[in-house]
Design an enzyme around this catalytic site. Sequence first.
Site, PDB file in Angstrom:
ATOM      1  N   CYS A 110      48.703  20.169 168.359  1.00 26.52           N
ATOM      2  CA  CYS A 110      48.796  19.818 166.940  1.00 26.52           C
ATOM      3  C   CYS A 110      47.666  18.858 166.626  1.00 26.52           C
ATOM      4  O   CYS A 110      46.901  18.485 167.502  1.00 26.52           O
ATOM      5  CB  CYS A 110      50.157  19.198 166.598  1.00 26.52           C
ATOM      6  N   CYS A 113      46.697  15.841 168.664  1.00 27.11           N
ATOM      7  CA  CYS A 113      45.903  16.023 169.876  1.00 27.11           C
ATOM      8  C   CYS A 113      44.421  15.808 169.580  1.00 27.11           C
ATOM      9  O   CYS A 113      43.677  15.317 170.415  1.00 27.11           O
ATOM     10  CB  CYS A 113      46.097  17.420 170.446  1.00 27.11           C
ATOM     11  N   ASP A 515      57.714  41.174 179.961  1.00 30.16           N
ATOM     12  CA  ASP A 515      57.418  40.929 181.357  1.00 30.16           C
ATOM     13  C   ASP A 515      58.391  39.845 181.798  1.00 30.16           C
ATOM     14  O   ASP A 515      58.946  39.132 180.973  1.00 30.16           O
ATOM     15  CB  ASP A 515      55.968  40.455 181.480  1.00 30.16           C
ATOM     16  N   ASP A 707      52.202  37.955 180.025  1.00 33.52           N
ATOM     17  CA  ASP A 707      51.207  36.902 180.183  1.00 33.52           C
ATOM     18  C   ASP A 707      50.350  37.042 181.432  1.00 33.52           C
ATOM     19  O   ASP A 707      49.374  36.341 181.583  1.00 33.52           O
ATOM     20  CB  ASP A 707      51.859  35.520 180.179  1.00 33.52           C
ATOM     21  N   ASP A 711      49.444  42.472 183.474  1.00 33.14           N
ATOM     22  CA  ASP A 711      49.961  43.016 182.222  1.00 33.14           C
ATOM     23  C   ASP A 711      48.855  43.501 181.303  1.00 33.14           C
ATOM     24  O   ASP A 711      49.126  44.116 180.280  1.00 33.14           O
ATOM     25  CB  ASP A 711      50.743  41.945 181.434  1.00 33.14           C
TER      26      ASP A 711
END
Lengths: 829, 50
Positions: A110, A113, A515, A707, A711
Site C-alpha cells: 500500500c 510502503c 492448484d 502460482d 502451472d
Amino acid sequence: MSAIASDPYGCFHCGEPVPAGARWSAVVAGAPRPMCCPGCAAVADGIVAAGLESYYATRERPALRGERVPGTGPDVYDLPAVAQRYVRPAAEPGASSESEASLMIEGTSCSACMWLAERALARTPGVVAVDANAAQRRMRVRWDARTVGLSGLIAALRAVGLDGWPYEPARAETARVRERRGLLLRFAVAALGMMQVMMYLLPVYLTDGEMTPDVESLMRLASLLLTLPVIGYSALPFFTGAWRDLRERRIGMDVPVALGIGSAFAGSVVATFTGSGAVYYDSITMFVCLLLGARWLESLARGRAAEGIERLARAAPPVAERVRADGSTESVAPESLQPGDRVRVRPGAVVPADGLVSEGEGAVDEALLTGEARTVPKRRGDRVLAGAINQASALTLEVTAVGDATRLAGIVRLAERAALARPPAAVLAERAARIFLTALLVVAAGVAVAWSVIDPSRALAVTVAVLVVSCPCALSLATPAAYAAAASAAAARGILVVRPGALETLARATHFVFDKTGTLTAGKPRVIGVVTIGGAQRLDCMDLAAALERDTEHPFGAELKRVAGPSRQTAEAVRYTPGQGIEGTVGGLRLRIGRPEWVAELAGPLPLECAFVASDVSAVALGAAGEWLALFTLADAPRPEARAVVQALIASGAQVSMLSGDRPDAVATLAARLGIAVARGAATPEDKLAAVRALQAQGAVVCMVGDGVNDAATLAQADVSLAMGEGADLAHAAADCVLLSGRLGTVAQAVELARRTRSIVRQNLAWALLYNVVVIPLAAFGWVTPLAAGAGMALSSLAVAANALRLLPRTEGAVPSGAPATLKLQQSV
Amino acid sequence: MDIVFLLVPLSLVLAALIGFVFWWALANGQFDDLEGPAHRVLTDEERPPD
C-alpha cells in the site's frame, strides 16, 4: 499507539497465520509482537531500528511476507557496467560528487510502503534527496557518491522488507508522461470551456427571449470564442481519429462523435452569425469534456496495467551469471556480456542475452517474445532469446547477441501493445458504433429531406438537433467508464489486470481450477520430519538435498534449502523434471529427489517408511541408484480463507476442482476439508493441461488459479487465469490477472468484481440505446430545444457514469485485505 | 445592462488566465503523482538531525 492494528492471531508484519509453536517475535511500539517467520521478524526489527515504526500505524494493509530469497546480492549494482547504465551524475548545479538514479520499488502492498521506502532511503547516510512518486511506485534518488553506492540503497530497502531495482527512464516513459499531461490539459480546457459557456448560455435560456438581441448575440459570440479552443484543441483527438478511420475505410466510435461535434459546431456558428436558429455550444463543450474525462480515467487504468506488464517484463535479472574459464560463475551486468561469453540460466530465471545452448537440456517459455504459449524444448545448439524464461533445468548458453541487438528490447514494445489492445467489449462497442452511425445518417438524411419539403427554413436547425441529441455520448462512455472504474476498484483490492478483457472472461467463467500448493495452501510448506532410511546420516542427507535443490524455486525445495542451510557440495548434471523432482550427481553419486514414485524408478521399490506418512502430509524422497536415503515430510496448511472462497464460488453456481502434482491422498484430504468435489493428485503439468482442455472441450469457460512454475502452461491454456502475487515469475508472465496481495480471498473479490462489471456494461449499453431510441424521433419532429438537448445528454451521460462508479469500493482501504472479505457472490447469470 | 459588455470580455480573459495557470502547473509536474502527497502529509515527520 493504539492505532496499530493487525490480526491478533496472525503475524504482526504480514498478517499470515503464525505456525503453532513459533517463537519469533519483534518489539514494535514497545511490545513484543508475534511473527510468522524469521524473515518477517528481521524486517520488523529493521523497520524499528530505522525509526520508522509509525509505518505500522498508517499502513492500509499488511505487508508482504518478509521471507524472500533475494536473487542477487546488492553488490552487483556497484559493478561499473551496471553503474554506468543506471547511475548518472546529479543534474543539480554545485553537486559534482553527487550521483542520481531512478528506482522502481518492489514489494509494496500500500502507499505506506512507499513512504517506508522513501524514509528508509532518506535516512541512509550519504543520500541527499529522494523524490518519490507513490502512484507509479518509482523514485529518483540523489546521493553523495563518496559515502554510499547504489548497492547501499538497495540494501537499505531490503532491510525494511522492500526491494528495488534501478531503471533507465526510457524515452517511452517520457512520451507517456507527455501524453498523460496532454490528455489532462485537453480535459481541463474542455471543462473550463464547459463551465464558462454554461455561464453565458444559462441566462439566455432562463430569460427565455426577454434578453435584448445585442446582449444575446454577445453571449453567443463569447460562447463561440470559448468553444473554439475546445473544438480546436480538446476535441482534436476525435477529429484525427475519425479522419484516420475514414481513410482506412472503417468506422470507429470516433466517427459519430466527430460528426456530432462537427455538425453541432457548424450549425451553431451559422446561427451565431446569421442571428437565427439555435446554438449548441453548451452541449458541444459538455460532450467533449465528459468524453475526455472518461478517456483520462481509462488512460490511468491502462497506464497502471502497462506499468504492471513492464514490471513483469523487467523481472529480468539485473545481472547475468557468467561462467568463468574454470567453471565457476560470477555475477555481471547483462550489458557487459560479450558475444562468445558463456552464461548460466537457472530454472525459472529470465535469459539475459540471446545465445545458443552449449550445455544442458530443457525448455523455455518464449511467450513474452513470440506470444507462443507453449514451452519450446531446447537442447544443445538451439537458439534461446533474451527475455525467454527457462522452465526446466539449468542451461548454459553461449552468448550471440547482447543489449540492443537482442530481442529483449522488443519485450517493452510487446508490453505496450498488450496495454493498448482493446478489450473485446470495446470491439463490440465499435461494431455498435458502425450500426448506430449508419442508422443515424439514414435518419438525419431523411429528416433533412422531409423538413426541406415541410419547412425549408427549419431544415438545418432540426437536422442539427437530431445530430446533437443522438451524439453517442452515453454509448461511447458506457464501456470505458465501466472498465476504468473496474480497473481502479481492482487495483484498490490488489488485483492487477494484466490482459485487457480478463475481467470479461472471468465474469463468464464456469469452472474454477485451483492448484494446491501455494494457492489453496499457504505455499510455505514446513519440514516436519526427516526419516533416514538404511544407514544414511541425517546431516549428509540434508546436505545432499540442499545441493540438488540449489537452483529450484519450488516451495518444497526452498524449504529444504532453508532447513539444511548452504550446501558444502555442488551437484552436477542437474536436471529438473517438472512435477516430479530433480536428478543430479553429487560427489559421483547419481541422486534423485522428489516424488517417492519417481525416485523409485532409480532407487527401487518404495521403502516401508512411505506407508507411515500421514495422508495430509507430503513426502519428498531422496534416493540413489538402488538405495533409498531419506524421506522428508512436509506439511502445508490450507489458507484460512480457502474454504470460504471455495464455498462462495460453488454457491455462485461455478464448478470448483483442484489439480495438483502432490500425492493423491494428501490432495483428497485437503479437497474433503475444503468441500471440493473433484480433485486430482499426482498430476503432471501435461495432465493438468489435458484436464483443462477436456473441460474446455465440454464447453466450460475455465479459470485457473495457480502460482507455481509447473502451472505456467495451464495458466496460459485456461480461458482466464489468476496468479498469486508471491508465485514464481514465470506464472506471473503467463497469467491474465495477478493477485498482488497474495491472498486467496481476492479470488472471490475478483470474480465478484468481474460479474458486477459485466452487468454494469450491459446496463449502460441498454440505457444508452434506450435514450437514443426515445430522443431521436422527438428531435426529428422538431420538438427538442437546445436546452432539452443539452440537459438530456448530460443526464444520460451522468447516469452511465454514475452507474459505472458503483463499481468503486465504497470506503477505500477500510477493509483490510487480510480479513475475510465479503465472499458473497452474485449468482452467475 | 451595458456592464455586461465589459464583464463578459473580462471573464474571457479570466478563463484564458486560468487555462494558462493550469498549463503551467501541469508542465511543472504538479499532477504527476496524485497519491503520494495525500499520504505524505499524514505520515511525514522531521528528518533527524544529521
